[in-house]
Design an enzyme around this catalytic site. Structure first.
Site, mmCIF file in Angstrom:
data_model
loop_
_atom_site.group_PDB
_atom_site.id
_atom_site.type_symbol
_atom_site.label_atom_id
_atom_site.label_comp_id
_atom_site.label_asym_id
_atom_site.label_seq_id
_atom_site.Cartn_x
_atom_site.Cartn_y
_atom_site.Cartn_z
ATOM 1 N N ASN A 9 60.362 62.155 73.909
ATOM 2 C CA ASN A 9 60.396 63.505 73.350
ATOM 3 C C ASN A 9 60.581 64.488 74.505
ATOM 4 O OD1 ASN A 9 59.933 65.998 72.226
ATOM 5 N ND2 ASN A 9 58.130 65.387 71.067
ATOM 6 N N PRO A 10 61.725 65.128 74.627
ATOM 7 C CA PRO A 10 61.973 65.994 75.782
ATOM 8 C C PRO A 10 61.121 67.251 75.812
ATOM 9 C CG PRO A 10 63.759 66.182 74.188
ATOM 10 C CD PRO A 10 62.886 65.062 73.717
ATOM 11 N N THR A 11 60.451 67.583 74.702
ATOM 12 C CA THR A 11 59.617 68.787 74.669
ATOM 13 C C THR A 11 58.136 68.480 74.884
ATOM 14 O OG1 THR A 11 59.280 68.699 72.267
ATOM 15 C CG2 THR A 11 61.240 69.846 73.064
ATOM 16 N N THR A 40 64.797 62.424 71.803
ATOM 17 C CA THR A 40 64.730 62.802 70.392
ATOM 18 C C THR A 40 65.160 64.260 70.217
ATOM 19 O OG1 THR A 40 62.393 63.417 70.583
ATOM 20 C CG2 THR A 40 62.899 61.154 69.946
ATOM 21 N N GLY A 66 53.761 62.096 72.785
ATOM 22 C CA GLY A 66 52.406 62.119 72.269
ATOM 23 C C GLY A 66 52.230 61.158 71.112
ATOM 24 N N THR A 69 55.190 60.937 68.594
ATOM 25 C CA THR A 69 56.352 60.157 69.009
ATOM 26 C C THR A 69 56.067 58.663 68.896
ATOM 27 O OG1 THR A 69 57.074 61.897 70.534
ATOM 28 C CG2 THR A 69 57.936 59.686 70.910
ATOM 29 N N TYR A 217 40.665 44.709 60.313
ATOM 30 C CA TYR A 217 39.802 45.621 59.568
ATOM 31 C C TYR A 217 40.036 47.079 59.976
ATOM 32 C CZ TYR A 217 36.955 41.912 57.531
ATOM 33 O OH TYR A 217 36.525 40.825 56.809
ATOM 34 N N GLU A 273 50.104 63.918 61.815
ATOM 35 C CA GLU A 273 51.202 64.586 61.120
ATOM 36 C C GLU A 273 50.998 64.502 59.611
ATOM 37 O OE1 GLU A 273 53.398 66.256 62.829
ATOM 38 O OE2 GLU A 273 52.778 65.489 64.805
#
Length: 308
Positions: A9-11, A40, A66, A69, A217, A273
């Site tokens: 993730n470039p950001t 991405t 993070g 990603t 589990y 997310e």
């Protein structure tokens, strides 16, 4: 020769990883990998890139970013019949998964773990048709992680979640749910539920007693209807690992969990997310994915160890 694909993730991480990418690539090349990269560009792009890497027969997929990603990459790999080994370079604002696995947040130490660490099979969660590697949850407070704007996360880091969290606390209400876990049922009003695969859940690292990451589990935590004072006390105890005896907390270990809400539409969170809404069916896919971790992590958190 072996092949590796770095999906990054470039950001993430205030965009610092991009500055180190050439040196990271050199380390992979020196270890005998033909290495390519994919930056991405949009939500779910890492999922698509991971599926493509699997179809190309890549030996090693590296997720650099993070938790979001890493989760996207795992969602792509999970859809493939032949899955490569996964490596993680924690670059994001929130790196709960890497921290749980003992992976350093120093880029080059993380690369060393990928190149010289241990391969071990780890559990992955499936929720309906989606996958998660660390945590699933439901309830008003779980919305904090995806409500915090991306730019706010980038500028002030983990504090962004607490800034948004303060806004949510006065709005927290209980929901009537029915939770079927393995061969038992829980019914009642709850503030939230958390389903974990590791010991690093929502920023806490002492929630799970004697965690094992490949035993099949889930750790299911149910916080029953509580006052703001009770909730604050419970969170304080959780930070110290002293929460399991709290009267408003139910802790369960289960392999299969089905949850439905009776009167309202509870939003779900998967790995930080937005994950849709109830009803949901959670399944633990035992030892589903091979991942590179430090040797001390294997000794501490894994059963039936497979060392390579």
């Amino acid at each position: 020769m072996k092949s590796a694909r770095i999906i990054y993730n470039p950001t993430s991480g205030r965009e610092q990883f991009k500055q180190s990418l050439a040196e990271v690539l050199q380390k992979f090349e020196e270890s005998g990998y033909i290495t390519s990269t994919h930056a991405t560009t949009a939500p779910d792009d890492a999922t698509t890139a991971a599926i493509k890497a699997c179809n190309l027969g890549i030996d090693l997929i590296v997720a650099a970013g993070g938790d979001g990603t890493v989760s996207e990459v795992i969602n792509g790999m999970a859809q493939c019949e032949d899955r490569p080994t996964l490596g993680v370079i924690p670059v994001g604002t929130v790196n709960d998964y890497a921290r749980a696995l003992g992976i350093s947040d120093d880029y080059f130490e993380a690369v060393d773990t990928i190149l010289n660490g241990v391969s071990v099979d780890i559990d992955v969660g499936k929720m309906n048709d989606k996958y998660f590697m660390n945590i699933a949850g439901g309830g008003k407070i779980t919305e904090v992680s995806y409500e915090a704007p991306s730019r706010l996360k980038s500028i002030i880091g983990p504090l962004a979640y607490y800034v948004k969290g303060i806004e949510f606390l006065p709005q927290m209400t209980a929901s009537e749910v029915r939770i079927k876990f393995d061969d038992d049922i829980y019914e009642g009003k709850i503030m939230l539920f958390l389903i974990g695969l590791t010991n690093a859940i929502g920023g806490f690292d002492k929630l799970v007693p004697e965690p094992v990451f490949n035993n099949g589990y889930f750790s299911l935590f149910i916080i029953e209807e509580s006052s703001l004072v009770e909730l604050a006390h419970l969170l304080t105890l959780a930070a110290r690992g002293e929460h399991l005896e709290h009267p408003k907390l139910t802790y369960i270990r289960a392999k299969d969990i089905k949850i439905e809400s009776k009167y309202d539409s509870m939003q779900l969170n998967l790995d930080g997310e937005y994950g849709g809404k109830l009803p949901a069916h959670f399944q633990n896919l035992q030892s589903f994915l091979s991942i590179r971790v430090p040797s001390q992590t294997v000794q501490t958190f894994f059963e039936h160890k497979r060392l390579q």
